[in-house]
Design an enzyme around this catalytic site. Structure first.
Site, PDB file in Angstrom:
ATOM      1  N   LEU A   1       0.847  -1.235   0.057  1.00 42.49           N
ATOM      2  CA  LEU A   1       0.061   0.120  -0.054  1.00 42.49           C
ATOM      3  C   LEU A   1       0.959   1.345   0.075  1.00 42.49           C
ATOM      4  O   LEU A   1       0.135   2.332   0.300  1.00 42.49           O
ATOM      5  CB  LEU A   1      -0.913  -0.024   1.198  1.00 42.49           C
ATOM      6  CG  LEU A   1      -2.118  -1.285   1.246  1.00 42.49           C
ATOM      7  CD1 LEU A   1      -2.864  -1.172   2.497  1.00 42.49           C
ATOM      8  CD2 LEU A   1      -2.650  -1.541   0.038  1.00 42.49           C
ATOM      9  N   CYS A   2       2.139   1.154  -0.306  1.00 43.39           N
ATOM     10  CA  CYS A   2       3.155   2.449  -0.282  1.00 43.39           C
ATOM     11  C   CYS A   2       3.045   2.870  -1.756  1.00 43.39           C
ATOM     12  O   CYS A   2       3.001   1.996  -2.611  1.00 43.39           O
ATOM     13  CB  CYS A   2       4.572   1.970   0.255  1.00 43.39           C
ATOM     14  SG  CYS A   2       5.383   3.020   0.543  1.00 43.39           S
ATOM     15  N   HIS A   3       2.879   4.073  -1.835  1.00 44.91           N
ATOM     16  CA  HIS A   3       2.910   4.682  -3.189  1.00 44.91           C
ATOM     17  C   HIS A   3       4.099   4.797  -3.943  1.00 44.91           C
ATOM     18  O   HIS A   3       5.065   4.860  -3.275  1.00 44.91           O
ATOM     19  CB  HIS A   3       2.432   6.135  -3.232  1.00 44.91           C
ATOM     20  CG  HIS A   3       0.714   6.304  -2.875  1.00 44.91           C
ATOM     21  ND1 HIS A   3       0.457   6.509  -1.444  1.00 44.91           N
ATOM     22  CD2 HIS A   3      -0.201   6.376  -3.520  1.00 44.91           C
ATOM     23  CE1 HIS A   3      -0.815   6.429  -1.571  1.00 44.91           C
ATOM     24  NE2 HIS A   3      -1.248   6.671  -2.696  1.00 44.91           N
TER      25      HIS A   3
ATOM     26  N   MET B   1       8.906   6.882   4.218  1.00 42.66           N
ATOM     27  CA  MET B   1       8.896   5.567   4.101  1.00 42.66           C
ATOM     28  C   MET B   1      10.251   5.198   3.343  1.00 42.66           C
ATOM     29  O   MET B   1      10.893   3.992   3.541  1.00 42.66           O
ATOM     30  CB  MET B   1       7.855   4.654   3.493  1.00 42.66           C
ATOM     31  CG  MET B   1       6.420   4.789   4.408  1.00 42.66           C
ATOM     32  SD  MET B   1       6.876   4.259   5.897  1.00 42.66           S
ATOM     33  CE  MET B   1       7.350   2.394   5.874  1.00 42.66           C
ATOM     34  N   GLU B   2      10.458   5.898   2.348  1.00 46.63           N
ATOM     35  CA  GLU B   2      11.787   5.628   1.525  1.00 46.63           C
ATOM     36  C   GLU B   2      12.799   6.108   2.210  1.00 46.63           C
ATOM     37  O   GLU B   2      13.915   5.188   2.251  1.00 46.63           O
ATOM     38  CB  GLU B   2      11.587   6.589   0.039  1.00 46.63           C
ATOM     39  CG  GLU B   2      10.700   6.107  -0.861  1.00 46.63           C
ATOM     40  CD  GLU B   2       9.268   6.376  -0.296  1.00 46.63           C
ATOM     41  OE1 GLU B   2       8.260   5.764  -1.201  1.00 46.63           O
ATOM     42  OE2 GLU B   2       8.957   7.114   0.561  1.00 46.63           O
TER      43      GLU B   2
ATOM     44  N   ASP C   1      24.879  -8.181   6.996  1.00 43.19           N
ATOM     45  CA  ASP C   1      25.193  -9.424   6.236  1.00 43.19           C
ATOM     46  C   ASP C   1      26.675  -9.400   5.961  1.00 43.19           C
ATOM     47  O   ASP C   1      27.321 -10.682   5.997  1.00 43.19           O
ATOM     48  CB  ASP C   1      24.231  -9.247   4.995  1.00 43.19           C
ATOM     49  CG  ASP C   1      24.685 -10.587   3.846  1.00 43.19           C
ATOM     50  OD1 ASP C   1      24.660 -11.535   4.273  1.00 43.19           O
ATOM     51  OD2 ASP C   1      25.042 -10.169   2.835  1.00 43.19           O
TER      52      ASP C   1
END
Length: 140
Positions: free
Chosen positions: A59-61, A95-96, A110
């Site tokens: 649901l993230c644009h 969010m980015e 990692d």
């Protein structure tokens, strides 16, 4: 997905940070990692992650990003990461920015996990965001 079609396009920017804590032994070894420079690999991974945020988070644009900067620096107890993401659009880029530092931190893990499986990823947070109807936010 929230309908943002009626929202005006404005310049939007967000910054986030994260920390990777590791033992002194792991920190020394990370600086001469045979896989390569973990800071540079993490930086590239963070940039790529910001560009892929809409594919990773439901649901993230999907956004056209105009700038992504990811920094990774060794510090006393590990690695400090920060990101800044900019766009001109109808929705923010928080969010980015958060995805960029999170994936960068996972990349450091990692690259260094063979030395120390006890590495911790901590303090992932939004530092600042600007643009849009809600204006500017700064973490305290």
């Amino acid at each position: 997905m929230v309908d943002v079609s009626a929202k005006p396009a404005t310049v939007r920017q967000a910054s986030a940070s994260a920390r990777v804590k590791m033992s002194p032994r792991a920190l020394r070894a990370a600086k001469r990692n045979p896989k390569g420079n973990p800071l540079e690999i993490a930086r590239i991974a963070g940039i790529n992650a910001a560009k892929q945020t809409a594919e990773l988070i439901p649901l993230c644009h999907p956004l056209l990003l105009s700038h992504i900067d990811v920094k990774a620096d060794f510090c006393k107890n590990g690695v400090e990461l920060s990101s800044t993401v900019s766009s001109t659009g109808a929705t923010g880029v928080e969010m980015e920015a958060l995805t960029a530092v999170t994936v960068a931190a996972l990349t450091v893990y990692d690259m260094c996990k063979a030395i120390d499986r006890g590495i911790e990823i901590t303090n992932i947070k939004l530092l600042e965001k600007s643009g849009g109807k809600s204006g500017t936010y700064r973490a305290k």
